[in-house]
Design a protein around this motif. Structure first.
Motif, mmCIF file in Angstrom:
data_model
loop_
_atom_site.group_PDB
_atom_site.id
_atom_site.type_symbol
_atom_site.label_atom_id
_atom_site.label_comp_id
_atom_site.label_asym_id
_atom_site.label_seq_id
_atom_site.Cartn_x
_atom_site.Cartn_y
_atom_site.Cartn_z
ATOM 1 N N SER A 80 16.562 48.908 52.317
ATOM 2 C CA SER A 80 17.857 49.053 52.995
ATOM 3 C C SER A 80 17.892 50.264 53.927
ATOM 4 O O SER A 80 18.734 50.333 54.815
ATOM 5 N N GLY A 81 16.967 51.192 53.744
ATOM 6 C CA GLY A 81 16.883 52.354 54.627
ATOM 7 C C GLY A 81 15.993 52.117 55.836
ATOM 8 O O GLY A 81 15.767 53.015 56.639
ATOM 9 N N GLY A 82 15.446 50.892 55.956
ATOM 10 C CA GLY A 82 14.608 50.555 57.096
ATOM 11 C C GLY A 82 13.133 50.896 56.934
ATOM 12 O O GLY A 82 12.341 50.704 57.850
ATOM 13 N N ARG A 83 12.744 51.393 55.762
ATOM 14 C CA ARG A 83 11.340 51.737 55.507
ATOM 15 C C ARG A 83 10.581 50.507 55.024
ATOM 16 O O ARG A 83 11.045 49.808 54.120
#
Length: 152
Positions: A80-83
């Motif tokens: 969800s943090g784009g990682r």
């Protein structure tokens, strides 16, 4: 018309092949399910890739759980943090709301999250629907699993 079982936004889930009962966040925004592990390691058994993993003892009623399973796939997963990270996927039985089915899940460190498991939409497909205003509609995980139970 097919009647679907209603889940709350969080539920107790049993993973009997792992001897585990865990609180899961029910997340229709996540395609795949994810299980928190403190550590994991890869090895080969009979020429096939496997993953060993460890949970606990924090939040596991004082018990350390170690398990191993064949790796069915390795895929990039974007959190969800784009990682994006490469994760091992395994197949295991899931019990929820009187339903038992085989599901795919990946292993990752969810140590900073409120729930040690994320139940993704592919595990819910064709059987469950979610009421985001409700939670724990199906009670605690089955007692017959015994310890460990992850409370987090």
């Amino acid at each position: 018309m097919l009647t679907r079982i209603v889940l709350g936004w969080r539920e107790w889930v049993a993973l009997p092949d792992l001897g585990l009962a865990v609180r899961a966040k029910v997340d229709t925004g996540a395609r795949t399910s994810a299980l928190h592990v403190d550590s994991q390691w890869r090895f080969h058994d009979g020429g096939a890739p496997w993953v060993g993993f460890r949970l606990g003892p924090e939040g596991v009623s004082g018990h350390l759980l170690e398990a191993a399973a064949p790796i069915i796939d390795e895929r990039d997963v974007t959190d969800s943090g784009g990682r994006t990270t490469r994760r091992a996927f395994l197949r295991t039985r899931l019990q929820l709301a009187g339903v038992e089915r085989d599901v795919e899940m990946n292993l990752c460190n969810r140590g900073g999250m409120m729930f040690p498991m994320l139940l993704g939409r592919t595990a819910m497909a064709r059987t469950f629907t979610v009421d985001p205003a409700r939670s724990f509609l199906h009670g605690r995980a089955p007692a017959r699993l015994g310890e460990p139970v992850i409370h987090s």
